[in-house]
Design an enzyme around this catalytic site. Structure first.
Site, short mmCIF file in Angstrom:
data_model
loop_
_atom_site.label_atom_id
_atom_site.label_comp_id
_atom_site.label_asym_id
_atom_site.label_seq_id
_atom_site.Cartn_x
_atom_site.Cartn_y
_atom_site.Cartn_z
N SER A 175 1.08 -1.08 -0.05
CA SER A 175 0.09 0.18 0.33
C SER A 175 0.23 1.29 -0.38
CB SER A 175 -1.13 -0.50 0.87
OG SER A 175 -1.56 0.65 1.26
N HIS A 188 -2.87 -1.53 -3.01
CA HIS A 188 -4.37 0.09 -3.05
C HIS A 188 -4.11 0.84 -3.54
CE1 HIS A 188 -3.76 -2.27 1.56
NE2 HIS A 188 -4.70 -2.72 0.31
N ASP A 248 -3.98 -5.58 5.76
CA ASP A 248 -4.77 -6.19 4.93
C ASP A 248 -4.03 -6.31 4.60
OD1 ASP A 248 -6.40 -6.88 2.50
OD2 ASP A 248 -5.76 -5.36 1.28
#
Length: 185
Positions: free
Chosen positions: A9, A36, A128
């Site tokens: 991310s 992401h 995540d």
């Protein structure tokens, strides 16, 4: 078939830029990558296609997974691995506010590749990837985690290490070395 799944991310471009360009043109494993990103057209695949010797692209739904190719999940879609070695794209609801979701990819890949799967959790600012990393370990696979102390954003690798107590924090260079060692003869 073996495979590598990678999740990242905040700070992903810098981290992936230390790993993916080191893979040789004949690297035989497929890499499935979730970063992401906002639901707008992404330049990630084009950016890494210019930096890497392996093939890089966004997959189509139901595309067979090819060796030596890095697949970036398209913006707005979960990327999953299906039985038979194909990629599925889904618009199911976001997971941990993310679509694509690292957990969704990792869990589906663990179901298909089991012990022949290697998962990599890189920099990021949420949890995540932790649940997915645990699924990979439960299936007998291997999980590599970027050292939170040197990651751009430490929360995601720290969460993965907390869920996978046997995983060790690694530098980005060590992650690249490990991926190369998977195919060394």
């Amino acid at each position: 078939m073996s495979a590598v799944v990678i999740g990242a991310s905040a700070g992903a471009v810098e981290a992936l830029s230390r790993i993916l360009p080191r893979l040789p043109v004949d690297y035989p494993l497929p890499l499935l990558i979730v970063v992401h990103i906002p639901e707008t057209p992404s330049t990630l695949a084009a950016l890494f296609a210019d930096k890497c010797r392996i093939a890089v692209r966004e997959p189509e739904d139901k595309e067979p997974i090819a060796p030596g190719t890095a697949y970036f999940a398209p913006p707005g879609y979960h990327m999953l691995v299906e039985a038979g070695g194909t990629i599925a794209l889904s618009v199911e609801p976001p997971v941990l506010y993310s679509r694509p979701s690292i957990d969704v990819l990792f869990e589906s890949a663990a179901d298909i590749f089991a012990a022949s799967l290697t998962g990599v959790v890189l920099t990021g600012a949420n949890d995540d990837g932790a649940r997915g990393a645990a699924a990979i370990v439960a299936a007998g696979g291997t999980v590599l985690v970027e050292d939170p102390a040197t990651a751009y954003a430490s929360a995601m690798p720290a969460a993965a290490l907390a869920r996978c107590r046997d995983s060790q924090p690694m530098s980005l260079d060590a992650v690249a070395d490990f991926l190369l060692s998977l195919v060394a003869s």
